[in-house]
Design a protein around this motif. Structure first.
Motif, mmCIF file in Angstrom:
data_model
loop_
_atom_site.group_PDB
_atom_site.id
_atom_site.type_symbol
_atom_site.label_atom_id
_atom_site.label_comp_id
_atom_site.label_asym_id
_atom_site.label_seq_id
_atom_site.Cartn_x
_atom_site.Cartn_y
_atom_site.Cartn_z
ATOM 1 N N LEU A 115 124.766 -4.856 81.719
ATOM 2 C CA LEU A 115 123.653 -4.010 81.294
ATOM 3 C C LEU A 115 124.189 -3.000 80.284
ATOM 4 C CD1 LEU A 115 122.033 -3.337 84.774
ATOM 5 C CD2 LEU A 115 120.812 -4.341 82.830
ATOM 6 N N LEU A 149 120.613 5.766 84.292
ATOM 7 C CA LEU A 149 121.787 5.171 84.928
ATOM 8 C C LEU A 149 121.548 4.949 86.418
ATOM 9 C CD1 LEU A 149 124.688 4.182 84.705
ATOM 10 C CD2 LEU A 149 125.462 6.542 85.081
ATOM 11 N N LEU A 205 119.555 1.754 86.726
ATOM 12 C CA LEU A 205 120.330 0.558 86.359
ATOM 13 C C LEU A 205 121.374 0.214 87.417
ATOM 14 C CD1 LEU A 205 120.883 1.048 82.511
ATOM 15 C CD2 LEU A 205 119.175 -0.354 83.677
ATOM 16 N N ARG A 206 121.902 1.212 88.095
ATOM 17 C CA ARG A 206 122.921 0.944 89.122
ATOM 18 C C ARG A 206 122.353 0.157 90.298
ATOM 19 N NH1 ARG A 206 128.016 3.143 89.520
ATOM 20 N NH2 ARG A 206 127.894 2.734 91.757
ATOM 21 N N ILE A 236 127.730 -2.008 83.934
ATOM 22 C CA ILE A 236 126.946 -1.202 82.998
ATOM 23 C C ILE A 236 127.860 -0.679 81.901
ATOM 24 C CG2 ILE A 236 125.472 0.832 82.721
ATOM 25 C CD1 ILE A 236 124.908 0.544 85.802
ATOM 26 N N ASN A 242 117.035 -5.054 77.718
ATOM 27 C CA ASN A 242 118.482 -4.854 77.722
ATOM 28 C C ASN A 242 119.040 -5.358 76.391
ATOM 29 O OD1 ASN A 242 121.134 -4.420 78.532
ATOM 30 N ND2 ASN A 242 121.281 -6.361 79.655
ATOM 31 N N VAL A 267 130.729 1.196 85.875
ATOM 32 C CA VAL A 267 130.418 1.716 84.542
ATOM 33 C C VAL A 267 131.636 1.631 83.629
ATOM 34 C CG1 VAL A 267 129.670 3.733 83.227
ATOM 35 C CG2 VAL A 267 128.655 3.257 85.475
#
Length: 886
Positions: free
Chosen positions: A296, A359, A362-363, A370, A342, A400
């Motif tokens: 992502l 964030l 998205l997590r 990510i 995306n 991340v």
């Protein structure tokens, strides 16, 4: 020699510097200064000049109070053999030879002197090594390394200092930093064995220029890669270009592609450049636990997102698709003009909270990593965004990757991410590439741990017939089998082939053969001197009548006479024309690599095989899972899955052909090259239309040349037991399910007595380690019999795990609980002892619970010595010498 005495090299209690100096900028002065600055053990200086170093300096080794564990030698080349001999006689067991310029005679004399005392040598011509957690800097590097959990091993001293400088700037620490130099003794195999079992090392990085002892290297690499990531960059990735070769596969012997195949088979990861090695270091240091397959992208700039998407497409990284629910949740926190896809572009005016909200959403996609990309703006300082994101971005497991675009404006933000252990990259492309490396590494690991299905039934080569063909060709002074002979060899090996008629160079004889076979037919010239028949017009396809055959034969004779007047013509071959509507042309080949031995090729075949260059290589031995992995590394694999109205190709028939070639390479060492091109395959199966086989009286192949020892079929035996028969054989990867069933039938108390613990389940990864063994270093014999359902069942297993030096093997044994007391344990132990004795192992040892009276009685009857464990009164140590004087 492997890991023997390496503990004195990497964990010495006392170190002597031979050639320690006070001369500015000299190697002896630099090494002494580096050691004196941080080593916490005892340090000695040796120099006949006795320079002023602020400590007593010994004139020679005899003046030292005792033998040092490690000597660092900075003296001229001519002194080396004498010093090594003196050190060995004194009791020193390791030396770092930083001296360069030893000639071949001096180097050999040095090694001979070391071998008498089992003294290990790092170098010569090396920078030395660093072990940061000990404060040990036995090198002339310009700086110390920070302690950490990554080991770096390099043949290039310059790269040691470059990586050290880069790592210190990035705050990355190391467990070991090693310069191998000319690796006259300690080599990559030794380092992999040592570091693979080192508790302080979580990952191993290597810069490789050359590999010696390939089977040792592969065994060590596979063992280490099962325990921790191993990543390397290798110099010499220059394309060989298209060179003339008698077979397509033979042209790849010694190529860099073979090294790639070896790395893949060993479960390691190869990167192409030193810069990419740095990317891999960064990711392993901070992201090693992430196993995401998709990515992502979260960014405040559409252009940066496009760059990341382009890089992902180029590198085969899948971008995750946002679910409708995730889009709806993002709609609630993002402005109306966000990208709604995306990459997730949250627009350049985003305040810190918008980053945090996006964030957090998205997590929730647990299957994706990510990539966070931020370009500096005047709206909010980048360091403010970093501080707001840190609680989420630094959560474990790591999810991340950071990419702060720019330099000065994002320096503080980048520093905060790095301090929190978040990987950071200067560009989106580098971040995506690093992620692709991680995915590739995990795939190699999965291949290493796969459980292959059973081998195809009916693959039983006629070895007598194959060897007869080979010996006939060699007796006639020929190294190339004729096409009919090559096809017959493949047929005897289990590969379907088209029938072939051989006739003299007479067009009418060719027509007669065609009539007998039935039309349409293929006509080919037959000549020992013509390697590629198509190059001289020596192939005609799809002939439908006798007249066409005669005309084609006459024209072929004329063309060959014009283009190759020197060629000796044996005649023609005639075979049926295979016409399959949805068929694919493949190539399967084999050759002997000068380093790694036999190699197998698979790819898209046909006359344009070199131009298309769609191929992949693998090291034998193969099984079905490895054969499938080899196929999937080619572009044609996508076509073989089927498309539109083209049905999928029959994969099992391709597997069979690959396995047949793998077995040929093991069983017939005279085979030097094989080309099956084309192997035509469709939904119904595969058939070889053309083949070339080269043989050599030098016996360049065979299982003994395999870089990975193949399954030792010769150790399978049928044994009388309890009024019936059982099979005792080495364990196979395919035995995983059978082995699990065996363990599930064991009484928990028997498991505890043998393995010292009891569990109700066992993980796939652990079962894979039990069944996928390196036969060069470990042996596990299982006893099987036919079960009530008519299928084989395992009733006992004995295992011997050798150390890398083959000095000691530790045994373990389990017999099914309901079959104890019937002599099966003794039978298995005797089989293991016989094998290890023949394998050259010096002794077999074990640790037995004191209460396990049955096992202690068994090993005592077998001649084992039994003594108390030095640290645990509830244990007994047992040992049996296997060699004279052992």
């Amino acid at each position: 020699m492997s890991i023997r005495n390496l503990e004195f090299l990497f964990a010495p209690r006392h170190v002597a510097v031979l050639g320690a100096s006070d001369r500015p900028h000299s190697v002896g002065a630099t090494v002494w200064r580096n050691l004196a600055r941080g080593f916490r053990g005892e340090l000695f200086a040796v120099n006949p000049r006795q320079p002023d170093l602020g400590v007593p300096v010994a004139r020679d080794l005899d003046d030292l109070p005792h033998a040092p564990d490690l000597a660092v030698i900075c003296t001229p080349p001519a002194t080396m053999p004498r010093l090594i001999a003196a050190l060995g006689a004194r009791g020193t067991r390791a030396a770092v030879v930083v001296t360069a310029g030893l000639d071949a005679q001096q180097k050999q004399a040095m090694l001979d002197a070391a071998r008498r005392h089992t003294l290990r040598i790092l170098g010569p011509n090396c920078i030395g090594m660093l072990v940061p957690h000990l404060g040990l800097n036995a090198s002339f590097a310009h700086a110390d390394a920070q302690p950490g959990q990554i080991a770096f091993v390099s043949q290039s001293g310059a790269l040691v200092t470059a990586v050290l400088d880069w790592a210190n700037d990035r705050g990355i620490g190391f467990s070991h930093f090693v310069s191998l130099g000319e690796h006259a003794d300690v080599d990559f195999g030794d380092m992999l064995d040592y570091l693979g079992s080192d508790a302080r090392t979580r990952a191993i990085l290597m810069y490789v220029e050359s590999v010696t002892a390939p089977r040792k290297f592969m065994s060590a690499a596979r063992a280490a890669a099962r325990n921790k990531p191993v990543i390397l960059v290798k110099a010499g990735r220059s394309a060989q270009g298209s060179r003339a070769a008698a077979s397509h596969t033979g042209a790849l012997a010694g190529s860099d592609e073979v090294f790639d195949a070896a790395i893949s088979r060993a479960g390691m990861l190869r990167v192409n450049t030193l810069h990419q090695l740095f990317l891999a270091v960064e990711l392993l240091a901070r992201f090693r636990d992430n196993r995401s397959e998709r990515l992502l992208v979260l960014t405040n700039g559409g252009g940066a997102g496009v760059m990341a998407a382009d890089a992902a497409a180029h590198m085969g990284v899948e971008l995750a698709t946002l679910s409708p629910d995730m889009i709806a949740r993002l709609d609630a926190v993002l402005p109306g003009n966000w990208s709604r896809a995306n990459p997730v572009d949250i627009i350049g005016d985003a305040p810190a909270q918008r980053y945090v909200d996006a964030l957090r959403i998205l997590r929730e996609d647990r299957d994706s990593a990510i990539l966070f990309i931020q370009a500096p703006t005047a709206i909010v300082p980048s360091e403010t965004i970093a501080e707001a994101l840190l609680p989420l971005a630094s959560e474990r497991p790591p999810r991340v990757l950071g990419c702060w675009l720019g330099h000065g404006a994002v320096a503080e933000a980048r520093a905060r991410f790095r301090a929190a252990g978040i990987p950071d990259y200067p560009t989106p492309e580098e971040a995506v590439r690093a992620f692709s490396f991680l995915r590739q590494y995990h795939r190699h690991q999965a291949e290493l741990m796969e459980t292959p299905p059973a081998l195809p039934a009916g693959l039983a080569p006629d070895l007598d017939g194959i060897r007869r063909l080979v010996h006939e060709a060699l007796a006639a002074g020929r190294e190339w089998l004729t096409e009919p002979q090559a096809k017959e060899l493949l047929r005897l090996a289990g590969v379907p082939v088209t029938p072939v008629r051989t006739v003299p160079p007479d067009p009418m004889a060719a027509a007669t053969a065609a009539e007998a076979l039935g039309y349409p037919v293929v006509l080919k010239i037959l000549s020992e001197d013509i390697t590629h028949k198509s190059d001289v017009g020596g192939v005609r396809l799809n002939l439908h009548s006798a007249q066409e055959v005669v005309e084609a034969a006459r024209a072929m004779l004329a063309r060959v006479a014009e283009r190759r007047p020197d060629a000796r013509l044996a005649g023609f071959t005639v075979q049926p024309m295979v016409q399959r509507r949805h068929a694919h042309e493949l190539i399967i080949g084999a050759s002997i690599d000068p380093l790694f031995g036999p190699v197998i090729l698979f790819g898209q075949g046909g006359i344009a095989v070199e131009v298309v260059a769609d191929r992949a290589l693998a090291l034998p031995p193969l099984n079905v899972a490895l054969a499938e992995s080899l196929i999937e590394r080619t572009r044609i694999a996508r076509l073989l899955r089927g498309y539109r109205d083209v049905p999928p190709a029959h994969r099992p028939s391709i597997h069979t052909a690959l396995l047949a070639v793998s077995q040929l390479l093991a069983d017939v060492p005279e085979i030097a090259e094989i080309d099956i091109n084309p192997l035509v395959v469709d939904a119904e199966g595969a058939v070889a239309l053309d083949a070339r086989v080269r043989v050599s009286a030098d016996r360049p192949g065979g299982a003994a040349r395999f870089a990975i020892r193949p399954y030792p079929q010769e150790l399978v035996e049928t044994v009388a037991w309890q009024g019936g028969t059982i099979t005792v054989r080495p364990i196979r990867p395919e035995d995983e399910a059978q082995h699990l069933a065996f363990l599930e039938k064991m009484d928990p108390e028997d498991i505890r007595l043998r393995i010292f613990y009891s569990r109700r389940s066992i993980e796939h990864s652990e079962l894979a380690r039990l069944t996928q063994i390196d036969y060069d270093r470990e042996m596990a014999f299982i006893a099987t019999r036919t079960g009530p359902d008519g299928r084989p069942e395992t009733i006992g297993v004995v295992r011997g795990i050798c150390d890398p030096d083959n000095d000691t093997a530790e045994y373990g044994i389990l017999v099914r609980s309901d079959l104890k007391g019937r002599g099966l344990g003794r039978l298995l132990m005797e089989r293991l002892i016989r094998y290890l004795r023949g394998h050259g192992t010096r002794r077999i040892v074990g640790t037995v619970l004191r209460e396990n009276k049955g096992m202690l009685a068994l090993v005592e009857r077998l001649g084992f010595a039994i003594r108390p464990h030095p640290e645990d009164p509830d244990l007994r140590c047992v040992e049996l010498p296997l060699q004279p004087g052992g």
